[in-house]
Motif scaffolding. Structure first.
Motif, PDB file in Angstrom:
ATOM      1  N   GLU A 219       6.839  -5.597  -3.299  1.00 22.91           N
ATOM      2  CA  GLU A 219       6.555  -6.125  -4.708  1.00 22.91           C
ATOM      3  C   GLU A 219       4.544  -6.549  -5.370  1.00 22.91           C
ATOM      4  OE1 GLU A 219       8.646  -9.782  -4.349  1.00 22.91           O
ATOM      5  OE2 GLU A 219      10.532  -8.906  -4.437  1.00 22.91           O
ATOM      6  N   ASP A 220       3.702  -6.048  -3.911  1.00 22.70           N
ATOM      7  CA  ASP A 220       1.947  -6.486  -4.097  1.00 22.70           C
ATOM      8  C   ASP A 220       1.851  -5.077  -3.950  1.00 22.70           C
ATOM      9  OD1 ASP A 220      -0.134  -7.046  -4.244  1.00 22.70           O
ATOM     10  OD2 ASP A 220      -0.165  -8.537  -2.609  1.00 22.70           O
ATOM     11  N   GLY A 310       6.663  -7.591   2.686  1.00 25.86           N
ATOM     12  CA  GLY A 310       5.202  -9.113   2.133  1.00 25.86           C
ATOM     13  C   GLY A 310       4.618  -9.649   3.229  1.00 25.86           C
TER      14      GLY A 310
END
Length: 324
Positions: A219-220, A310
C-alpha cells in the motif's frame, strides 16, 4: 522445408546503439545453431548503422543482412515489416528470433501474418528437437508453462528480454555483411513519426544485483523504495502493481515484462502467480513477504516471511538503518 536453413535474429537499434536484447538473441541463436549444425545471421535495419555489424559479429553473428535507407532511420511499422518480410521470402531462414519488446511485438506479428506463418510470443526458454529440427518454444500460458512447435517455416518466436545472457565479447570474431538493396516502401500516410523520447522510469532491471519486487499487497510504495535504496536495489513489480501506479510499466517483471536474475530478489506483497514468477524464479536468493502463508510465491522462495508488508518492511528499514 529442406530449403529453409540458418538461424536468424533481429537486431534492434536506436540512435545507432544496439539494444541489450539484440545481444541476448545472438546467445540464443548460437545455442540453437550449434544443435542444428548451421550458422547465425542477424537482420540490421536503419540508416548509417553499418558500423554496428562489427559488434554483432563480436557477440556471435556469422552474417549480417544490412538494409540501409533514410526511411528506416526510425522504426515505423510499414517499411520495417515490408523489408523483413522480403528478406524472409528471399533467404528462407529456418528459425527467426525477435525480442519480446514494444518494437518487436509490433513487428513480428505483422511479418508472420503477411507470410501466413506461425509465431510464438513471450518465450522464456527455447529448446531443439534435433531429430525433427523442431524449435521447442516454451511460453507461459496463464498458470501453466506450455511448449509450442511450429509446422510453418521459418519458426518464429519473440523471446523475453533477460531470458539469456549475451555471450562473452570476442573481438577476433568476424563475419559477412550482406548489403541488401531494395525499394523501401514509405511509411503509412496515416502515421507520422515526429519525435522519439526516452520513456519515463527506464531502468536496467536485468542487470541489477538486487531487486525489490512490489505486488498487490503493497500500500505504501514509499517505504518499499526506501528499503530498496538501503539495499542498493532496483524496484520492479507485478502487473497489478503497475496498474495501481506503484511502479512504471517499464519496470514490470514477468510474462509480459522483463526477466531478472539478481543475486537477491525481495518480493513484497507478491502472491506468486505464474505470470510473475517466470520473470524472477531464477534469481540467486529469493526472500518473500506475504501475509498469506499459502501464497504460491513461497514455493520459489529461499526464505518466506509470513506477515503484513506494511509492518515487516518498515521494521526491516529500521533494522538496516540502525546497523542491526
Amino acid at each position: 522445408m529442406e530449403n529453409y536453413l540458418g538461424v536468424w535474429t533481429f537486431a534492434e537499434q536506436r540512435d545507432g546503439r544496439l539494444s541489450e536484447v539484440s545481444l541476448e538473441l545472438l546467445s540464443w541463436g548460437r545455442r540453437i545453431a550449434s544443435q542444428l549444425q548451421t550458422d547465425v545471421s542477424t537482420v540490421l535495419l536503419g540508416h548509417g548503422v553499418g558500423a554496428l555489424a562489427a559488434e554483432l559479429f563480436q557477440f556471435g553473428a556469422n552474417r549480417v543482412y544490412l538494409v540501409d535507407s533514410p526511411t528506416l532511420s526510425r522504426y515505423q511499422t510499414k517499411p520495417y515489416s515490408a523489408v523483413v518480410g522480403h528478406l524472409v521470402s528471399e533467404y528462407h531462414p529456418e528459425v527467426f528470433l525477435f525480442g519480446a519488446t514494444a518494437l518487436s511485438r509490433d513487428l513480428a506479428p505483422r511479418v508472420a501474418c503477411a507470410l501466413n506463418i506461425g509465431l510464438s510470443a513471450h518465450c522464456v526458454d527455447l529448446k531443439v528437437d534435433v531429430s525433427t529440427r523442431q524449435l521447442l518454444q516454451v511460453c507461459p500460458f496463464f498458470d501453466w508453462i506450455v511448449t509450442i512447435v511450429s509446422e510453418t517455416r521459418p519458426q518464429m518466436a519473440t523471446v523475453l528480454p533477460g531470458s539469456a545472457r549475451p555471450l562473452p565479447r570476442d573481438d577476433s570474431h568476424a563475419g559477412e555483411v550482406v548489403r541488401v538493396v531494395m525499394d523501401v516502401p514509405p511509411p503509412d500516410v496515416r502515421v507520422l513519426g515526429v519525435e522519439s523520447v526516452p520513456g519515463e522510469g527506464e531502468s536496467r532491471l536485468e542487470e541489477a544485483e538486487a531487486v525489490v519486487g512490489v505486488g498487490r499487497g503493497v500500500e505504501d510504495g514509499g517505504v518499499v523504495r526506501e528499503l530498496a535504496k538501503i539495499l542498493g536495489a532496483e524496484v520492479g513489480g507485478t502487473m497489478p502493481a503497475v496498474d495501481a501506479g506503484l511502479v512504471p510499466e517499464s519496470r514490470m517483471i514477468g510474462q509480459t515484462g522483463k526477466v531478472v536474475r539478481p543475486k537477491l530478489y525481495l518480493a513484497c506483497g507478491i502472491s506468486g502467480a505464474n505470470q510473475h514468477t517466470v520473470g524472477m524464479q531464477d534469481s540467486g536468493f529469493i526472500v518473500s513477504i506475504n501475509k498469506d502463508e499459502r501464497a504460491p510465491i513461497f514455493r520459489v522462495s529461499d526464505i518466506g516471511i509470513v506477515g503484513d508488508v506494511g509492518e515487516v518492511v518498515p521494521a526491516l528499514v529500521r533494522a538496516l538503518s540502525s546497523g542491526h
